[in-house]
Design a protein around this motif. Structure first.
Motif, short mmCIF file in Angstrom:
data_model
loop_
_atom_site.label_atom_id
_atom_site.label_comp_id
_atom_site.label_asym_id
_atom_site.label_seq_id
_atom_site.Cartn_x
_atom_site.Cartn_y
_atom_site.Cartn_z
N GLY A 35 0.78 -1.23 0.00
CA GLY A 35 0.00 0.00 0.00
C GLY A 35 0.81 1.28 0.00
N TYR A 36 2.13 1.16 -0.17
CA TYR A 36 2.95 2.38 -0.23
C TYR A 36 2.81 3.03 -1.60
N LYS A 37 2.94 4.34 -1.60
CA LYS A 37 2.80 5.11 -2.84
C LYS A 37 4.13 5.72 -3.29
N GLY A 38 5.13 5.67 -2.40
CA GLY A 38 6.42 6.25 -2.73
C GLY A 38 7.54 5.47 -2.07
N LEU A 78 4.34 3.66 -8.14
CA LEU A 78 5.10 4.33 -7.09
C LEU A 78 5.78 5.59 -7.62
N GLU A 79 6.13 6.48 -6.71
CA GLU A 79 6.96 7.64 -7.01
C GLU A 79 8.23 7.58 -6.18
N ILE A 80 9.31 8.14 -6.71
CA ILE A 80 10.52 8.32 -5.92
C ILE A 80 10.32 9.60 -5.11
N THR A 81 10.39 9.49 -3.79
CA THR A 81 10.16 10.67 -2.94
C THR A 81 11.43 11.51 -2.82
N GLU A 82 12.52 10.89 -2.50
CA GLU A 82 13.84 11.52 -2.41
C GLU A 82 14.90 10.45 -2.61
N LEU A 83 16.08 10.89 -2.98
CA LEU A 83 17.26 10.05 -2.89
C LEU A 83 17.90 10.31 -1.54
#
Length: 356
Positions: A35-38, A78-83
């Motif tokens: 259920g994670y989006k990022g 999904l999206e990459i939130t930060e590196l």
């Protein structure tokens, strides 16, 4: 006000040599299934992201690589939130007393060579700035490193000028990196953390001042570290909300006894007074935190960082996504009492005030 984005998960604590945790595809499929989006991506793991490619001086080659990476992550919803360059950022500033232990964070060819190790770390973090821009990211997660931590509770006492010199040197090392992030329009979010020279509000302000208030100096807010320091993590948001550009959702607890307190007695994590816990199992008041961050319009992803000395990571991850989702507040766009309002003009206002 802004609605906090999420839930997301920091992958660092879940990387393993076993499937599904040993590949980007496996981790993405696993995270999306929970259920994670990022996802927040740790950059030392080249099978997750190769910074040498993502931050290549060849703009076309680097952009192509980042586009493919972003497309792969997006294919799982999904999206990459930060590196994250927590480990490399740590190596930007290492006191010699910690050289042997921190060598574990560097490639073999840089071990036993602090100058080469530092140069490698600086190069890595700069490449992360370029990679972040190519991925369309606006914030980056890292550590400040530390030259002064061994003097936090000093004996003998610190000589005058030591702290000022330490922060001047820390700023000197970071300014070229911060300039690179500025060139790429990305904010550097330092995780305020025990062991780092940036570990509370006062030290953040010292560093900000030493960098001449560099506009890319910002905060990764993680309340769990403040519980262990017995710092008011709610008031911290009131003081520094304008700098909070990243957010780790991590729980912790502090249960002092007659034998141990904040320093922990050199015990393992499970036997310390202050210890990290899975979400909902500790003492952090997340309802108030999410309210404060939403109220102040902090444009952040709510990223679960799992660290618990009791619960398994698998269970922590399963419970993390719904926990975060239940705390995200949909920011209102209207006041609850709008219905009682009415159009007014100057004459009506004067009548209300008894001026006419």
């Amino acid at each position: 006000m802004k609605t906090i984005k999420g839930p997301a998960v920091f992958l660092a604590q879940f990387v393993d040599n076993k499937a599904p945790f040993n590949s980007l595809d496996g981790l993405c499929n696993w995270a999306a299934g929970l259920g994670y989006k990022g996802i927040q991506i740790p950059t030392p793991e080249t099978f997750l992201i190769d910074l040498d490619k993502a931050g290549s001086v060849d703009e076309s080659e680097g952009q192509d690589y980042c586009d493919e990476l972003k497309e792969k992550v997006g294919s799982y919803g999904l999206e990459i939130t930060e590196l994250s360059t927590h480990l490399q950022g740590q190596l930007v500033a290492v006191h010699p007393a910690y050289d042997v232990m921190f060598d574990n964070f560097a490639p073999d060819k840089y071990k036993n060579n602090p100058k080469a190790r530092t140069a490698w770390a600086v190069d890595q973090v700069k490449k992360a700035a370029v990679a972040s821009r190519r991925l369309g990211l606006k914030a980056h997660a890292t550590f400040s490193g530390s030259l002064l931590w061994h003097t936090a509770h000093p004996w003998p006492q610190r000589p005058p000028g030591l702290v000022e010199m330490g922060f001047e040197e820390l700023a000197k090392r970071w300014k070229p990196i911060l300039d690179t992030f500025d060139e790429n329009d990305v904010d550097v979010c330092y995780e305020i953390h025990p062991g780092e020279d940036l570990h509370d509000g006062d030290t953040f302000e010292r560093f900000l001042k030493a960098t001449d208030n560099h506009k890319r100096v910002n905060i990764l807010y993680d309340p769990s570290h403040f519980v262990l320091q017995q710092l008011d993590y709610i008031a911290y948001i009131d003081h520094y909300h304008e700098f909070i550009k990243a957010f780790h959702v991590k729980d912790s607890e502090f249960n002092p006894t007659g034998k141990k307190g904040a320093f922990g007695g050199f015990n393992d994590w499970r036997d310390r007074a202050g210890r990290y816990r899975s979400l909902g199992d500790g003492q952090v008041d997340f309802k108030t935190i999410f309210s404060k961050l939403t109220q102040y319009g902090c444009d952040v992803w709510a990223v679960m960082e799992w660290e618990c000395c009791i619960k398994s990571p698998e269970q922590g991850a399963r419970e993390g996504a719904p926990f975060i989702q239940s705390h995200i507040i949909e920011a209102t766009e209207k006041a609850f009492d709008d219905f009682a309002g009415a159009d007014t003009d100057d004459e009506k206002l004067k009548k209300i005030l008894g001026l006419s």
